[in-house]
Scaffold this active site. Structure first.
Site, short mmCIF file in Angstrom:
data_model
loop_
_atom_site.label_atom_id
_atom_site.label_comp_id
_atom_site.label_asym_id
_atom_site.label_seq_id
_atom_site.Cartn_x
_atom_site.Cartn_y
_atom_site.Cartn_z
CG ASP A 1 25.59 35.85 0.08
OD1 ASP A 1 26.80 37.20 -0.16
OD2 ASP A 1 24.75 36.00 -0.30
CG ASN B 1 34.12 35.96 -4.40
OD1 ASN B 1 34.30 35.09 -3.60
ND2 ASN B 1 33.22 36.65 -4.31
NE ARG C 1 23.29 32.74 -1.44
CZ ARG C 1 24.57 33.15 -2.82
NH1 ARG C 1 23.85 32.13 -3.52
NH2 ARG C 1 24.06 34.37 -3.25
NE ARG D 1 22.55 34.75 -6.85
CZ ARG D 1 22.20 35.44 -6.28
NH1 ARG D 1 20.48 36.23 -6.65
NH2 ARG D 1 22.36 36.81 -5.44
CB ILE D 2 24.35 26.79 -6.43
CG1 ILE D 2 22.55 25.76 -6.37
CG2 ILE D 2 25.20 25.37 -6.73
CD1 ILE D 2 22.24 24.59 -6.35
CD GLU E 1 16.54 16.95 0.42
OE1 GLU E 1 15.98 18.00 0.93
OE2 GLU E 1 16.80 15.83 -0.08
C1 FPP Z 1 30.43 36.40 1.06
O1 FPP Z 1 29.50 37.61 1.79
C2 FPP Z 1 31.18 35.61 1.55
C3 FPP Z 1 32.29 36.13 0.99
C4 FPP Z 1 32.94 36.40 -0.64
C5 FPP Z 1 33.72 36.00 1.78
C6 FPP Z 1 34.23 34.67 2.95
C7 FPP Z 1 34.30 34.18 3.66
C8 FPP Z 1 34.16 34.55 5.27
C9 FPP Z 1 33.12 34.08 6.11
C10 FPP Z 1 35.66 35.01 5.83
C11 FPP Z 1 36.29 33.26 6.39
C12 FPP Z 1 37.25 33.61 5.25
C13 FPP Z 1 38.07 32.68 5.37
C14 FPP Z 1 39.14 32.36 4.58
C15 FPP Z 1 37.91 30.89 5.46
P1 FPP Z 1 29.58 39.22 0.33
O2 FPP Z 1 30.54 39.92 0.83
O3 FPP Z 1 29.12 38.61 -1.03
O4 FPP Z 1 28.97 39.89 1.43
P2 FPP Z 1 26.76 40.54 1.08
O5 FPP Z 1 26.25 39.68 -0.05
O6 FPP Z 1 25.68 41.47 2.12
O7 FPP Z 1 27.62 41.87 0.27
#
Ligand code: FPP
Length: 251
Positions: free
Chosen positions: A25, A73, A189, A195-196, A208
């Site tokens: 995240d 998402n 995380r 959060r989970i 853990e």
């Molecule tokens: C959450 O951050 C992240 C995601 C929903 C996407 C995770 C994807 C990657 C790390 C890239 C790798 C991708 C693949 C396909 C392997 P957020 O967008 O919710 O961030 P924020 O909480 O700062 O808005």
């Protein structure tokens, strides 16, 4: 525990988690801080993932499972959803060969019925090209949700003709998306939220939990080692008060 004790604890293979799960995240906030679009954060997040796979593999972690796209998402703006889908195609084209030669075995876990044919073909290619690798098992959870996983395991049990009295924990565990892996020992995380978020609800029953304020694109060697050190200090009892306390040597 003293610093020397901690060093000994983390270098003892018995204190290294076999399976690490990560909610990656903070990509959006990382990009916003740089006045860049959210996609830029996801792109950097992909680069970070590549480095982190290698770091965990080097430290003896056998299974790494990452949350790349959740069942929820889809509610994000269309542009961001299609950007994340494209990132998969870019990632496979750009990094598959490297991951394959680094000994990474790739599996995709999640509801494949919801994604495009093109994406499924890319997943198939990645899984096939790495099928004989054993250094580290990377599972990319895509269009995945913990509740979806439990429901699909129940549906499979029904389809397999199990009677109600045959539906027990092992019958469901064997039908879950990660049935090939041990349950995660360490659940990380990033991004400061605690959060989970519907990730691995079944499998994380005794994981853990480790929450880091670091935004995912900034997660690197220091953060990986801090998470592993925190894990090495934990006392795991799996609900049993009589389970012996694990005292690392030299502590
Ligand atoms: C959450 O951050 C992240 C995601 C929903 C996407 C995770 C994807 C990657 C790390 C890239 C790798 C991708 C693949 C396909 C392997 P957020 O967008 O919710 O961030 P924020 O909480 O700062 O808005």
């Amino acid at each position: 525990m003293t610093a020397a004790g901690l060093l000994l604890a983390t270098s003892d293979p018995a204190n290294v988690p076999r399976h690490v799960a990560i909610v990656m995240d903070g990509n959006g906030r990382w990009a916003r801080k740089r006045f860049m679009p959210r996609f830029f954060g996801h792109e950097q997040g992909m680069e970070t993932l590549l480095r982190v796979i290698d770091l965990f593999a080097d430290r003896g972690v056998e299974y790494l499972t990452v949350f790349a796209f959740s069942s929820e998402n889809w509610k994000r703006p269309d542009e961001e959803v299609s950007g994340l889908m494209n990132l998969v195609l870019i990632g496979v084209a750009k990094y598959l060969r490297k991951l394959a030669t680094q000994g990474v075995r790739i599996r995709i876990v999640g509801d494949r019925s919801g994604v495009s044919h093109k994406l499924r073909a890319a997943w198939d290619e990645a899984e096939l090209a790495t099928a004989s690798n054993t250094r580290i098992h990377l599972s990319v959870a895509f269009n995945y949700g913990g509740r979806w996983d439990i429901v699909q395991a129940c549906q499979r049990a029904v389809r397999d003709g199990l009677r109600p009295d045959q539906v027990d924990e092992s019958a469901l565990a064997g039908r879950m998306a990660l049935s090939f892996a041990p349950d995660p020992d360490l659940f990380i995380r990033t991004g400061g939220e605690m959060r989970i978020s519907n990730f691995l609800l079944w499998q994380a029953a005794y994981s853990e939990l480790y929450f880091s304020d670091c935004l995912w694109p900034d997660f690197g060697t220091t953060e990986v080692d801090a998470a592993l050190a925190a894990y090495a200090r934990r006392e795991r009892r799996f609900g049993d008060v009589h389970a012996p306390e694990v005292v690392p040597q030299g502590a």
